[in-house]
Scaffold this active site. Sequence first.
Site, PDB file in Angstrom:
ATOM      1  N   LYS A   1       0.847  -1.042  -0.065  1.00 50.06           N
ATOM      2  CA  LYS A   1       0.085  -0.060  -0.344  1.00 50.06           C
ATOM      3  C   LYS A   1       0.856   0.994  -0.360  1.00 50.06           C
ATOM      4  O   LYS A   1       1.827   0.915   0.479  1.00 50.06           O
ATOM      5  CB  LYS A   1      -1.260   0.018   1.341  1.00 50.06           C
ATOM      6  CG  LYS A   1      -2.215  -1.015   1.556  1.00 50.06           C
ATOM      7  CD  LYS A   1      -2.963  -1.452   0.332  1.00 50.06           C
ATOM      8  CE  LYS A   1      -3.396  -2.503  -0.382  1.00 50.06           C
ATOM      9  NZ  LYS A   1      -3.220  -3.628   0.038  1.00 50.06           N
TER      10      LYS A   1
HETATM   11  C1  LIG Z   1      -9.585  -2.822  -1.961  1.00 51.84           C
HETATM   12  C2  LIG Z   1      -8.478  -3.227  -0.864  1.00 51.84           C
HETATM   13  N1  LIG Z   1      -8.970  -4.099   0.206  1.00 51.84           N
HETATM   14  C3  LIG Z   1      -8.925  -4.887   1.225  1.00 51.84           C
HETATM   15  C4  LIG Z   1      -6.850  -5.128   1.098  1.00 51.84           C
HETATM   16  C5  LIG Z   1      -7.138  -6.333   2.291  1.00 51.84           C
HETATM   17  O1  LIG Z   1      -5.787  -5.197   3.176  1.00 51.84           O
HETATM   18  P1  LIG Z   1      -4.176  -6.087   4.223  1.00 51.84           P
HETATM   19  O2  LIG Z   1      -4.448  -7.061   3.043  1.00 51.84           O
HETATM   20  O3  LIG Z   1      -4.103  -5.173   5.113  1.00 51.84           O
HETATM   21  O4  LIG Z   1      -5.510  -6.626   5.031  1.00 51.84           O
HETATM   22  C6  LIG Z   1      -6.676  -5.186   0.801  1.00 51.84           C
HETATM   23  C7  LIG Z   1      -5.040  -5.322   0.111  1.00 51.84           C
HETATM   24  O5  LIG Z   1      -4.687  -6.100   0.522  1.00 51.84           O
HETATM   25  C8  LIG Z   1      -7.357  -3.579  -0.586  1.00 51.84           C
HETATM   26  O6  LIG Z   1      -6.581  -3.951  -2.339  1.00 51.84           O
END
Ligand SMILES: Cc1ncc(COP(=O)(O)O)c(C=O)c1O
Length: 435
Positions: free
Chosen positions: A219
Site C-alpha cells: 500500500k
Molecule cells: C481494496 C482492498 N481491500 C482490502 C484489502 C485488505 O487489506 P489487508 O491486506 O491489509 O488485509 C486490500 C489489500 O490487500 C485491498 O487492496
Amino acid sequence: MLQSSHRLTVAMMPNLSHLAINGGAKAVKQALPPMYPGGMRVGAEEEEAVIEVIRSKRLFRYYGPNPGKSKTDELETAFSARIGARHALAVSSGSAALVCALIALGAGPGDEVIVPAYTWIASASAVLAAGAVPILAEVDESLTLDPADVARKITRHTRVIMAVHMRGAPCNMDGLSALARQHGIKLLEDVAQAAGASYRGAHLGSIGHAGAFSFQYNKIITCGEGGMVTTNDFELFRRTAMYHDVIGGIRNGVPPAKILPGVNLRMSELQAAVALVQFRRLDSLLAEMRQHNHALKASMADVSRRKGITFRKQNDAEGDTDICLVFYLPQPATAQRVVAALAAEGLPATVLHRPGYGDYHVYCNWLPIVDKRTWSVNGGPWRWHEGPVEYPRDQCPRTLDLLSRAVHIDISPDLTRENIEEMAAALNKVLDALA
Ligand SMILES: Cc1ncc(COP(=O)(O)O)c(C=O)c1O
C-alpha cells in the site's frame, strides 16, 4: 517471457521492426523502481521509531512499564486529523478494518453487502467473515462501483454498500451516498488502496459511515501489516473498538448492559511506530506520484487523441492518488499485444483481466467465494440468507469487458525524470505502431 503468438502477430505486420518485440532497440534502458511506495522509503527513521518502542518495553498499546501516550494513540490522532474524520481506530490489517467496520455497522447473517466485481478478494471475504453475503455490482470506466448497477442490486436485505476506491481513485461518492440515504443503507469506504485521496474536497474515509484503510506492504504507506477504521460517528467508533478488542467495550466506556462480544484485532506498538513515520511521508509520496503520472499522461496526449485511446474515467481527478496510469484500448487482443510489446520495450504493464489468468482482483477468479465454499459443514453465510444467491462467472459482463481492454502501469514515486522520459517513449512507440 513473451508469448510467441504476440511475437508472430507483431512480426507479420509491416514496418514494425523498430519495436523491441521484433528485435528493435528497447525504449526503456534503465530499470524501473519496484512499486512499493512507502515500502521503498523504509529506513533510518522507521528503525529509530522501532528501537524507541523496544527500549521502552511498551509493546502493547494499552499498558506497559512506561506510562504515557502510546504510538497507536498518536497514530490514530494524526490519522483522524489528516482524514478529517472525528475518530480513528488502528487495527491489525485492512481486512480487520473491514470486518470490524462491517460488524459495527450491523452487517451479519441474513444481510447482503454490495461489493464491486473488481476489487481485491479481501473486500468480499470480509463480508463473509461478518456472516453476510457479498452481492456483486458492476464497475464503470472509473473501475469503481457503478451507482446505476448498485441501484439495481439493492434489495430489502442490503445492509451496506462497500465503496472500494480501487487503484487509488475515488468512487462516485455523490451517487453512492444518495443511494445509501435514499434506501437507509450504510456506506463503507474501502480505502485500502487510496490513502490520502479525496473526492470533491473531502478526504476518502470521511464521507461514508466508516472508512477502512490498509497498511499492508503493497500500500501507499505501510507498516508491513496494519489497518485503520475511520468514522465521524462516536457510537460506531465504540462498536468498532468493542469488536476489535475483547474488552474494548470496557475500555471505551460502553455501558455494561450494551457490551457485545469481540475478538482481538488490535495494532501493536511496533506496527504503529512504523506507520507513524510512514504517515508523515504520505503527502510527499502522493505529490511525487501525481507529478509523474501527469507528466506521463501529458506525453500521451497526441497519440491517445490520434488513436482514440481513452484514459480511465475520473470521478474527481484532483483527488486521485495517481498510483497508476490506466487506459483502454478498443479490443482485448489489442490490449494484450500492446502489453506484450511494452514489456519487450522494458516497461512492465498488465491487462487487468485475461481469461485463464486467475487474478484475485477480478470476481470470476474468486473461486472460494463464487463456488460458495464454507468452513462449516452446515453452510455458513449463504445458508443463513433468505433465498439463493448465485455467482455466475459472467454476471458482470461490463466489468469483464472494461478490465480486458484496460492497460495498467504502476506509477512509483521513485521514478526519475529519465524513467518517465523512457516510459513515455515506449508508450508512444508502441501505441503509434499497434493501437
Ligand atoms: C481494496 C482492498 N481491500 C482490502 C484489502 C485488505 O487489506 P489487508 O491486506 O491489509 O488485509 C486490500 C489489500 O490487500 C485491498 O487492496
